[in-house]
Design an enzyme around this catalytic site. Structure first.
Site, mmCIF file in Angstrom:
data_model
loop_
_atom_site.group_PDB
_atom_site.id
_atom_site.type_symbol
_atom_site.label_atom_id
_atom_site.label_comp_id
_atom_site.label_asym_id
_atom_site.label_seq_id
_atom_site.Cartn_x
_atom_site.Cartn_y
_atom_site.Cartn_z
ATOM 1 N N SER A 81 56.949 -19.390 19.300
ATOM 2 C CA SER A 81 56.810 -18.204 18.449
ATOM 3 C C SER A 81 57.416 -18.371 17.059
ATOM 4 O O SER A 81 57.164 -17.547 16.175
ATOM 5 C CB SER A 81 57.455 -16.988 19.129
ATOM 6 O OG SER A 81 56.678 -16.562 20.222
ATOM 7 N N LYS A 84 54.958 -18.172 14.145
ATOM 8 C CA LYS A 84 54.221 -16.949 13.810
ATOM 9 C C LYS A 84 54.411 -16.466 12.368
ATOM 10 O O LYS A 84 53.422 -16.128 11.700
ATOM 11 C CB LYS A 84 54.574 -15.849 14.802
ATOM 12 C CG LYS A 84 54.103 -16.131 16.223
ATOM 13 C CD LYS A 84 54.609 -15.074 17.191
ATOM 14 C CE LYS A 84 54.142 -15.337 18.610
ATOM 15 N NZ LYS A 84 54.695 -14.360 19.577
ATOM 16 N N TYR A 206 45.793 -20.658 18.259
ATOM 17 C CA TYR A 206 47.084 -20.025 18.554
ATOM 18 C C TYR A 206 47.913 -20.897 19.505
ATOM 19 O O TYR A 206 49.108 -21.130 19.274
ATOM 20 C CB TYR A 206 46.860 -18.644 19.152
ATOM 21 C CG TYR A 206 48.135 -18.005 19.644
ATOM 22 C CD1 TYR A 206 49.133 -17.625 18.752
ATOM 23 C CD2 TYR A 206 48.346 -17.795 21.008
ATOM 24 C CE1 TYR A 206 50.313 -17.050 19.204
ATOM 25 C CE2 TYR A 206 49.517 -17.224 21.466
ATOM 26 C CZ TYR A 206 50.498 -16.862 20.566
ATOM 27 O OH TYR A 206 51.664 -16.303 21.007
ATOM 28 N N TYR A 258 62.285 -10.884 19.092
ATOM 29 C CA TYR A 258 61.728 -10.207 20.257
ATOM 30 C C TYR A 258 62.250 -8.766 20.318
ATOM 31 O O TYR A 258 62.410 -8.108 19.295
ATOM 32 C CB TYR A 258 62.016 -10.993 21.534
ATOM 33 C CG TYR A 258 61.380 -12.371 21.534
ATOM 34 C CD1 TYR A 258 60.002 -12.513 21.411
ATOM 35 C CD2 TYR A 258 62.154 -13.523 21.633
ATOM 36 C CE1 TYR A 258 59.410 -13.770 21.404
ATOM 37 C CE2 TYR A 258 61.573 -14.789 21.633
ATOM 38 C CZ TYR A 258 60.193 -14.900 21.510
ATOM 39 O OH TYR A 258 59.625 -16.130 21.496
ATOM 40 N N VAL A 276 60.741 -19.431 22.536
ATOM 41 C CA VAL A 276 61.212 -19.617 23.904
ATOM 42 C C VAL A 276 61.504 -21.077 24.237
ATOM 43 O O VAL A 276 62.041 -21.365 25.308
ATOM 44 C CB VAL A 276 60.218 -19.028 24.925
ATOM 45 C CG1 VAL A 276 60.183 -17.524 24.837
ATOM 46 C CG2 VAL A 276 58.834 -19.627 24.752
#
Length: 337
Positions: A81, A84, A206, A258, A276
């Protein structure tokens, strides 16, 4: 703990107070937190479960390109992530704010990062850093065909890291094989016109962006690039136009950690993004980027040691962006290599 330095200049503070050099501090911090065994390695993606839980690195890169690092700084791992916000930045460059914000909102959410919920009023994903929003921004990567879009995806991160990067194919196939929830999210967004009809291609993009291999130094260079108005301090290349840096940093500050983003913003107060795989990218605007890597993640998906490192640096040196007296000065003294 020492009182925060009002200048916001971490290196100057360490020398003035006699607490030792920044290298000494990071070595002490690394040694102390290496015994911290909170959290566990992520297992919901099978390839992530293979990571060595004891790996640990801290890197700081100044906006003048100086580097200081301790621990397993050369160890490769997947961006997950942490990719992103950088794809969000590219979408802004390719399409402009109005178009991008028509596809994805910028509101924090208390929902899980992989929630299938969309904004009830607009049918948009809540922000670019939840999975739904990240799939929507991946869909906005331009290119005549899939290979060109894939090449552009890699180039985004090569501008930020200042070196050639590669996909981890084992991680990609592992993500792809277990990505059923993300497929459901994509089809829901297609129903509302938030993404195009090239669903499988966009999902592969992605999954590929999450599988890009980096090390802890790369994280800090990426952070330092954002701290330096979008200019990579190692190569001098403009990775993102300066006008969009504030967009990326704002969304990192409000949504980057998060569903603990609020407590992070309140207690640590730096734009940041976690993954993660155990990495955290944090940015001290106008000063430096911080990269931390430790695969043991807490219940909210953030590196337990990484959070501890950033909290201590922020509190000890007054790095919270709203700290009284913070001026965002650039580093004035040399890193000791």
């Amino acid at each position: 703990m020492d009182a925060p330095d009002s200048s916001g200049d971490l290196l100057a503070h360490t020398h003035r107070t006699g607490t030792g050099t920044l290298r000494d501090l990071l070595s002490e911090l690394h040694g102390r937190l290496a015994t911290m065994n909170d959290g566990s390695v992520a297992t919901y993606i099978p390839e992530l479960a293979k990571m060595d839980a004891d790996l640990f690195a801290i890197t700081i890169v100044g906006i003048d390109g100086r580097v200081l690092e301790v621990g397993d700084a050369a160890q490769l791992f997947s961006l997950q992530s942490m990719s992103k916000p950088f794809v969000f930045g590219q979408a802004l460059e390719d399409h402009g704010r109005e178009h991008v914000l028509g596809k994805v909102n910028v509101e924090p959410t208390g929902e899980a990062f992989n929630s299938i919920l969309l904004d009830e009023q607009t049918n948009r994903p809540f922000n670019p850093l939840v999975n739904a929003g990240a799939i929507a921004t991946a869909d906005l990567i331009d290119g005549r065909d899939f290979p060109e879009r894939l090449t552009r995806l890699l180039k985004i991160f090569e501008r930020y890291t200042g070196r050639t990067v590669h996909f981890d194919n084992s991680m990609f196939y592992s993500e792809r094989a277990t990505g059923h929830r993300n497929r459901a999210i994509a089809h829901l967004m297609r129903n509302f016109g938030m993404i195009s009809d090239r669903i499988d291609e966009t999902l592969d993009l992605y999954f590929q962006q999450c599988s890009i291999q980096v090390n802890c130094r790369d994280l800090a260079v990426m952070g330092a690039t954002l701290a330096n108005a979008g200019v990579n301090p190692i190569t001098g290349e403009q990775a993102i136009r300066a006008e969009y840096v504030k967009d990326v940093l704002s969304i990192m500050f409000t949504c980057g950690m998060y569903d603990s983003a609020g407590s992070w913003a309140y207690g640590i107060g730096l734009p940041a993004k976690s993954g993660v795989s155990g990495g955290i990218i944090a940015v001290v605007p106008g000063q430096f980027g911080i990269g931390v890597f430790s695969p043991r993640i807490d219940a909210r998906g953030n590196s337990a040691r990484g959070v501890a490192v950033c909290r201590e640096l922020s509190q000890r040196y007054g790095l919270h962006v709203f700290e009284a007296g913070f001026r965002g000065k650039t580093l004035k003294e040399d890193f000791e290599n």
